[in-house]
Enzyme design. Structure first.
Site, mmCIF file in Angstrom:
data_model
loop_
_atom_site.group_PDB
_atom_site.id
_atom_site.type_symbol
_atom_site.label_atom_id
_atom_site.label_comp_id
_atom_site.label_asym_id
_atom_site.label_seq_id
_atom_site.Cartn_x
_atom_site.Cartn_y
_atom_site.Cartn_z
ATOM 1 N N GLY A 155 0.845 -1.207 0.000
ATOM 2 C CA GLY A 155 0.000 0.000 0.000
ATOM 3 C C GLY A 155 0.873 1.247 0.000
ATOM 4 N NE ARG A 206 -2.202 -4.430 -1.056
ATOM 5 C CZ ARG A 206 -1.638 -3.835 -0.001
ATOM 6 N NH1 ARG A 206 -0.498 -4.265 0.480
ATOM 7 N NH2 ARG A 206 -2.228 -2.803 0.566
ATOM 8 C CG ASP A 236 4.049 -7.555 7.873
ATOM 9 O OD1 ASP A 236 5.007 -7.516 8.646
ATOM 10 O OD2 ASP A 236 3.278 -8.521 7.743
ATOM 11 C CB THR A 284 2.821 0.817 6.064
ATOM 12 O OG1 THR A 284 1.450 0.552 6.423
ATOM 13 C CG2 THR A 284 3.691 0.493 7.276
ATOM 14 C CG ASP A 288 -1.694 -0.278 7.885
ATOM 15 O OD1 ASP A 288 -2.535 0.592 7.623
ATOM 16 O OD2 ASP A 288 -1.587 -1.331 7.223
ATOM 17 C CG ASP A 302 1.446 -2.795 10.050
ATOM 18 O OD1 ASP A 302 2.314 -2.111 9.466
ATOM 19 O OD2 ASP A 302 0.722 -3.609 9.458
ATOM 20 N NE ARG A 309 -2.169 -4.886 5.819
ATOM 21 C CZ ARG A 309 -2.329 -5.246 4.560
ATOM 22 N NH1 ARG A 309 -2.837 -6.412 4.275
ATOM 23 N NH2 ARG A 309 -1.981 -4.449 3.579
HETATM 24 O O1 F6P Z 1 -1.325 -1.486 4.454
HETATM 25 C C1 F6P Z 1 -1.934 -0.321 4.133
HETATM 26 C C2 F6P Z 1 -3.394 -0.528 3.899
HETATM 27 O O2 F6P Z 1 -3.908 0.726 3.536
HETATM 28 C C3 F6P Z 1 -4.193 -1.137 5.053
HETATM 29 O O3 F6P Z 1 -4.504 -0.214 6.045
HETATM 30 C C4 F6P Z 1 -5.401 -1.676 4.333
HETATM 31 O O4 F6P Z 1 -5.964 -2.762 5.011
HETATM 32 C C5 F6P Z 1 -4.847 -2.121 3.035
HETATM 33 O O5 F6P Z 1 -3.644 -1.385 2.824
HETATM 34 C C6 F6P Z 1 -5.750 -1.923 1.837
HETATM 35 O O6 F6P Z 1 -5.128 -2.463 0.734
HETATM 36 P P1 F6P Z 1 -5.625 -2.279 -0.764
HETATM 37 O O7 F6P Z 1 -5.372 -0.870 -1.169
HETATM 38 O O8 F6P Z 1 -4.800 -3.243 -1.534
HETATM 39 O O9 F6P Z 1 -7.087 -2.568 -0.763
#
Ligand code: F6P
Length: 319
Positions: free
Chosen positions: A12, A73, A104, A126, A128, A130, A172
């Site tokens: 992300g 991703r 992560d 990130t 998050d 995390d 997350r």
């Molecule tokens: O890891 C960052 C994040 O924004 C999380 O908070 C969230 O769960 C996820 O990515 C959403 O991912 P995507 O944009 O692939 O839906």
């Protein structure tokens, strides 16, 4: 002495990633190290999608959200054969080391490459917050401020209509965005997986708020815990508060990085290059007691992230 470094952003996106890219690129160029931007994270590494950077490549990006290198991703990277292709792409281009900016999943990719002999440095990017063993990640501060602005706006309409408003935020598995924004905005309830989800307690607490003649209530909750629209219906049925649920979504991931994120990203980028210059791969850049440190990436990922329960306690005390 490292002669050529690649940079990629993965997972992300997070505000401040561009400032980190710029810092890595400038630090390399100032030291006479060649630097390549790798597009779309590990996918671009596999495809050999590399751009040679000069000083102009990172002009006017320090204040931009998102990532100029784009992100992706790429679960295929878990496959060793895919990683072997990526390594051969690096060898073909003469890139000797990598800076991986991400969360992560990106750290796991960097760790696997390190195990296969590629010097990698991870930078925590990130929203998050995390990542284990760092006090803060790039993007957290900006996302937090975006959420605070959203909550302030929701407070206006909530109090005008005497409603309960539930706001779902990202994170997350990590409740930091919820707990920090919840404290900053003085909300009635903060719900995160660290605190635990107890629907009866939530309803009880909101009933008490309603009975104590409170005119409105705000609940902030981390994503992935429950269906907030269904929760809103239950709260409305059982507390007498007219209730609305909002999901902030990707809005909180974009936007111009805060000054704090720009500075953090710039310092981390320089630090990453300094580590590679010293021949230290397999590390990640972390904030420990307010200072930057290069920690072993494998060891870092083998430990669960330590939750700062103090802030959750404080949130409860000042409700
Ligand atoms: O890891 C960052 C994040 O924004 C999380 O908070 C969230 O769960 C996820 O990515 C959403 O991912 P995507 O944009 O692939 O839906």
């Amino acid at each position: 002495m490292v002669r050529s470094i690649g940079i990629l952003t993965s997972g992300g996106d997070a505000p401040g990633m561009n400032a980190a890219i710029r810092a890595v690129a400038r630090a390399c160029l100032n030291k006479g190290i060649e630097v390549y931007g790798i597009e779309q994270g590990f996918k671009g590494l596999y495809d050999g999608s590399f751009i040679k950077f000069d000083r102009r490549s990172t002009r006017n990006i320090i204040n931009q959200g998102g990532t100029i290198l784009r992100s992706a991703r790429f679960p295929e990277f878990k496959d060793e054969e895919v990683r072997k292709v990526a390594i051969s792409q690096l060898e073909k281009a003469g890139i000797e080391a990598l800076v991986v900016i991400g969360g992560d999943g990106s750290y796991h990719g960097a760790m696997r490459l390190t195990e296969m002999g590629v010097n990698c440095i991870g930078i925590p990017g990130t929203i998050d917050n995390d990542i284990p063993r760092t006090e803060v990640t790039i993007g957290f501060d900006t996302a937090l401020n975006t959420i605070v602005e959203a909550l302030d706006r929701l407070r206006d309409t909530s109090s005008s209509h005497q409603r309960c408003t539930i706001l779902e935020v990202m994170g997350r598995r990590c409740g930091d965005l919820a707990v920090w924004s919840g404290i900053a905005c003085g909300v009635e309830l903060i719900v995160t997986s660290e605190i635990g989800y107890n629907e009866e307690k939530i309803i009880e607490c909101l009933k008490i708020s309603k009975q104590s003649d409170k005119k409105h209530a705000i609940v902030v909750i981390t994503e992935g815990i429950t269906d907030v629209h269904a929760l809103a219906k239950k709260v409305q049925a059982e507390t007498g508060f007219e209730t609305r649920a909002n999901v902030l979504g990707h809005m909180q991931r974009g936007g111009r990085p805060s000054a704090r994120d720009r500075v953090l990203a710039s310092r981390m980028g320089i630090f990453a290059v300094e580590l590679l210059e010293k021949g230290e791969g397999g590390k990640c850049v972390s904030v420990v007691n307010g200072h930057l440190e290069g920690l072993d990436i494998i060891e870092t990922l083998s430990k669960p992230r330590e939750t700062d329960f103090g802030i959750y306690e404080d949130a409860r005390k000042i409700r």
